[in-house]
Design a protein around this motif. Structure first.
Motif, PDB file in Angstrom:
ATOM      1  N   GLU A 116     -15.690  -3.533   0.067  1.00  0.00           N
ATOM      2  CA  GLU A 116     -16.124  -3.150  -1.292  1.00  0.00           C
ATOM      3  C   GLU A 116     -15.294  -3.901  -2.339  1.00  0.00           C
ATOM      4  OE1 GLU A 116     -15.440  -0.869   1.206  1.00  0.00           O
ATOM      5  OE2 GLU A 116     -17.573  -0.703   1.665  1.00  0.00           O
ATOM      6  N   THR A 163       0.812  -1.224   0.000  1.00  0.00           N
ATOM      7  CA  THR A 163       0.000   0.000   0.000  1.00  0.00           C
ATOM      8  C   THR A 163       0.848   1.279   0.000  1.00  0.00           C
ATOM      9  OG1 THR A 163      -1.733  -1.179   1.184  1.00  0.00           O
ATOM     10  CG2 THR A 163      -1.828   1.217   1.268  1.00  0.00           C
ATOM     11  N   SER A 170      -6.628   0.439  -2.427  1.00  0.00           N
ATOM     12  CA  SER A 170      -7.465  -0.515  -3.179  1.00  0.00           C
ATOM     13  C   SER A 170      -6.961  -0.642  -4.613  1.00  0.00           C
ATOM     14  CB  SER A 170      -8.912  -0.029  -3.199  1.00  0.00           C
ATOM     15  OG  SER A 170      -9.402   0.112  -1.893  1.00  0.00           O
TER      16      SER A 170
HETATM   17  C1  LIG Z   1      -4.238  -1.335  10.468  1.00  0.00           C
HETATM   18  C2  LIG Z   1      -3.910  -1.490   9.020  1.00  0.00           C
HETATM   19  C3  LIG Z   1      -2.933  -2.414   8.638  1.00  0.00           C
HETATM   20  C4  LIG Z   1      -2.577  -2.555   7.282  1.00  0.00           C
HETATM   21  N1  LIG Z   1      -1.558  -3.410   6.934  1.00  0.00           N
HETATM   22  C5  LIG Z   1      -1.104  -3.417   5.654  1.00  0.00           C
HETATM   23  C6  LIG Z   1       0.057  -4.182   5.294  1.00  0.00           C
HETATM   24  O1  LIG Z   1       0.656  -4.896   6.114  1.00  0.00           O
HETATM   25  N2  LIG Z   1       0.518  -4.102   4.010  1.00  0.00           N
HETATM   26  C7  LIG Z   1      -0.104  -3.328   3.074  1.00  0.00           C
HETATM   27  O2  LIG Z   1       0.380  -3.298   1.945  1.00  0.00           O
HETATM   28  N3  LIG Z   1      -1.220  -2.602   3.381  1.00  0.00           N
HETATM   29  C8  LIG Z   1      -1.718  -2.625   4.646  1.00  0.00           C
HETATM   30  N4  LIG Z   1      -2.826  -1.868   4.971  1.00  0.00           N
HETATM   31  C9  LIG Z   1      -3.459  -1.045   3.954  1.00  0.00           C
HETATM   32  C10 LIG Z   1      -4.821  -1.560   3.543  1.00  0.00           C
HETATM   33  O3  LIG Z   1      -4.686  -2.743   2.791  1.00  0.00           O
HETATM   34  C11 LIG Z   1      -5.510  -0.428   2.773  1.00  0.00           C
HETATM   35  O4  LIG Z   1      -5.834   0.581   3.722  1.00  0.00           O
HETATM   36  C12 LIG Z   1      -6.757  -0.901   2.057  1.00  0.00           C
HETATM   37  O5  LIG Z   1      -6.416  -1.738   0.980  1.00  0.00           O
HETATM   38  C13 LIG Z   1      -7.592   0.285   1.513  1.00  0.00           C
HETATM   39  O6  LIG Z   1      -6.802   1.185   0.810  1.00  0.00           O
HETATM   40  P1  LIG Z   1      -6.901   2.752   1.154  1.00  0.00           P
HETATM   41  O7  LIG Z   1      -6.721   2.908   2.618  1.00  0.00           O
HETATM   42  O8  LIG Z   1      -5.982   3.472   0.251  1.00  0.00           O
HETATM   43  O9  LIG Z   1      -8.401   3.148   0.826  1.00  0.00           O
HETATM   44  P2  LIG Z   1      -8.962   3.563  -0.618  1.00  0.00           P
HETATM   45  O10 LIG Z   1      -8.506   2.589  -1.635  1.00  0.00           O
HETATM   46  O11 LIG Z   1      -8.669   4.994  -0.849  1.00  0.00           O
HETATM   47  O12 LIG Z   1     -10.520   3.376  -0.388  1.00  0.00           O
HETATM   48  C14 LIG Z   1     -11.367   4.364   0.210  1.00  0.00           C
HETATM   49  C15 LIG Z   1     -12.798   3.831   0.159  1.00  0.00           C
HETATM   50  O13 LIG Z   1     -13.188   3.684  -1.210  1.00  0.00           O
HETATM   51  C16 LIG Z   1     -13.644   2.369  -1.429  1.00  0.00           C
HETATM   52  N5  LIG Z   1     -13.308   1.960  -2.787  1.00  0.00           N
HETATM   53  C17 LIG Z   1     -12.078   1.975  -3.374  1.00  0.00           C
HETATM   54  N6  LIG Z   1     -12.144   1.511  -4.624  1.00  0.00           N
HETATM   55  C18 LIG Z   1     -13.439   1.196  -4.846  1.00  0.00           C
HETATM   56  C19 LIG Z   1     -14.146   0.669  -5.949  1.00  0.00           C
HETATM   57  N7  LIG Z   1     -13.520   0.350  -7.094  1.00  0.00           N
HETATM   58  N8  LIG Z   1     -15.485   0.479  -5.838  1.00  0.00           N
HETATM   59  C20 LIG Z   1     -16.122   0.783  -4.676  1.00  0.00           C
HETATM   60  N9  LIG Z   1     -15.513   1.291  -3.606  1.00  0.00           N
HETATM   61  C21 LIG Z   1     -14.187   1.494  -3.670  1.00  0.00           C
HETATM   62  C22 LIG Z   1     -12.922   1.527  -0.399  1.00  0.00           C
HETATM   63  O14 LIG Z   1     -13.589   0.304  -0.177  1.00  0.00           O
HETATM   64  C23 LIG Z   1     -12.954   2.452   0.800  1.00  0.00           C
HETATM   65  O15 LIG Z   1     -14.180   2.349   1.445  1.00  0.00           O
HETATM   66  C24 LIG Z   1      -3.230  -1.774   6.306  1.00  0.00           C
HETATM   67  C25 LIG Z   1      -4.243  -0.868   6.700  1.00  0.00           C
HETATM   68  C26 LIG Z   1      -4.575  -0.724   8.027  1.00  0.00           C
HETATM   69  C27 LIG Z   1      -5.632   0.273   8.403  1.00  0.00           C
END
Ligand SMILES: Cc1cc2nc3c(=O)[nH]c(=O)nc-3n(C[C@H](O)[C@H](O)[C@H](O)COP(=O)(O)OP(=O)(O)OC[C@H]3O[C@@H](n4cnc5c(N)ncnc54)[C@H](O)[C@@H]3O)c2cc1C
Length: 382
Positions: free
Chosen positions: A368, A128, A134
């Motif tokens: 999602e 990430t 996502s």
């Molecule tokens: C405590 C914690 C530990 C984590 N550990 C790791 C780790 O070890 N390694 C790692 O790589 N990552 C890690 N992550 C990251 C995590 O995988 C991401 O936060 C997650 O994939 C969502 O990405 P984002 O936060 O950028 O949200 P975004 O992608 O910006 O999403 C924001 C919102 O939009 C929605 N959304 C996005 N795209 C779509 C779509 N196409 N259709 C409908 N809705 C959509 C999402 O579901 C969400 O509700 C961790 C996160 C947390 C909070």
């Protein structure tokens, strides 16, 4: 739960029992304190490593425990019942171990053996970025080839165990020459040019060492490429299904802890001269929760068995993750409500479980994204 036709094998039952015993003796003590202080469970991991818990699905010839996906899920469920922070550290670490077991070559295999013996602490999975959560294809961290090395520049965010990991699997764009896309690199702790950033001050799962990883001219040997150049997505996908089943199991363990706390509290608390459990509303709440937990367990078992049978089972893994994490959210909320005002106090474990549960719907693919995976499969056959 009663298993009626979904029985576990003797070996699976034994794994669940060993994990439950360890969870009670080693993991549960101090879980509330670690939540308060945010202290990483380093000593506990060292203890768990001795029994193969850092490399559960790594084959025995590579030093792992050689567990099936079912065995892994049962172990994860038991650990999460005691401490979700420890469980998520195990989840991300086992993800990296599984990737290395499948793709490692040469010195990478030596590192895997040292890791499995517990010499390196956990591993981290670094995909990430601030602009690529996502939408993982949007990541911008670059890997540039320079002689017999790769040079990494960029920043990863939200990386579980980043503060304590002995190595990181880092996904970066290696397409400077326009020829390929994302590749996976092994970066060891202490490599010059790698900085572990500030630890996140999180709502829950507070002792899982979540932090940023910054790469500034971070040079790793060319042999640290994991899998083929441009094959980073394949590398990540190879472990993702099992990872999602693991998070389903984690959510289930956490929700089982909340459910047990709710049942006990309802039996003991008196309201209007009767036990809380004598109220029909309480009985309905418990019945709904037990039903959802059993449904989540069955979806988890189906997905894990499918993976063990060699199926890709992408939709089944996503259904297990989606349902178990959302059911977990509903169950912890209901159990907190049964506690009344005491549920809002840090003196009762339900308060921590409620906070710990929320993130399960976000990491390892949000709810999602799981729905997108499931819908894609439905529509691909239309
Ligand atoms: C405590 C914690 C530990 C984590 N550990 C790791 C780790 O070890 N390694 C790692 O790589 N990552 C890690 N992550 C990251 C995590 O995988 C991401 O936060 C997650 O994939 C969502 O990405 P984002 O936060 O950028 O949200 P975004 O992608 O910006 O999403 C924001 C919102 O939009 C929605 N959304 C996005 N795209 C779509 C779509 N196409 N259709 C409908 N809705 C959509 C999402 O579901 C969400 O509700 C961790 C996160 C947390 C909070």
């Amino acid at each position: 739960m009663k298993h009626f036709g979904y029985e576990l094998t003797d070996e699976e039952t034994q794994i669940a029992e060993v994990a439950a015993d360890l969870a009670t003796r080693v993991v549960a003590p101090g879980a509330a304190e670690r939540d308060r202080t945010g202290r990483f469970p380093a000593e506990i991991l060292a203890e768990l490593a001795k029994l193969g818990f850092l490399a559960m699905k790594v084959p025995a010839q590579d030093g792992g425990a050689g567990l099936s996906n079912v065995g892994y899920a049962l172990a994860m469920q038991a650990i999460a019942k005691a401490c979700a922070s420890t469980a998520v550290v195990l989840a991300s670490s086992n993800l990296t171990a599984k990737i290395l077991a499948e793709h490692a070559t040469g010195d990478q295999r030596t590192l895997l053996a040292r890791y499995a013996r517990g010499e390196l602490g956990p591993g981290s999975f670094a995909l990430t970025e601030a602009r690529g959560g996502s939408d993982a294809a949007a990541i911008r961290t670059r890997a540039t080839r320079d002689g017999d090395a790769w040079v990494l520049d960029g920043e990863k965010v939200w990386i579980t165990s980043a503060t304590h990991a002995g190595f990181h699997l880092v996904f970066a764009r290696s397409d400077g020459d326009g020829k390929d896309g994302i590749s996976c690199f092994l970066v060891e702790r202490g490599t010059p040019g790698l900085t572990v950033g500030r630890e996140e001050d999180k709502m829950g799962q507070r002792s899982s060492g979540t932090a940023t990883l910054a790469f500034d001219g971070c040079r790793v040997p060319a042999t640290n490429l994991v899998g083929r150049r441009g094959g980073g997505y394949g590398v990540a996908l190879s472990a993702l299904g099992g990872g999602r089943v693991g998070i389903a199991a984690l959510s289930l363990g956490l929700a089982e802890a909340a459910y047990a706390a709710g049942v006990a509290y309802a039996a003991e608390r008196e309201v209007f001269g009767k036990p809380l459990s004598a109220m029909q509303n309480t009985q309905f709440v418990l019945a709904d929760s037990r039903t959802e937990l059993d449904a989540a367990w069955l979806l988890m078992l189906r997905a894990a068995r499918a993976l063990d049978a060699g199926e890709r089972a992408g939709a089944e893994c996503s259904m297990a993750k989606l349902f178990a994490t959302e059911a977990c959210g509903r169950v912890v909320d209901r159990m907190l409500q049964l506690h009344g005002g005491y549920g809002y106090s840090r003196e009762f474990p339900i308060e921590r479980l409620y906070r710990d549960a929320r993130v399960t719907r976000i990491y390892e693919g949000t709810s999602e994204i799981q729905r997108l995976v499931i819908a894609r499969e439905i529509l691909s056959s239309v």
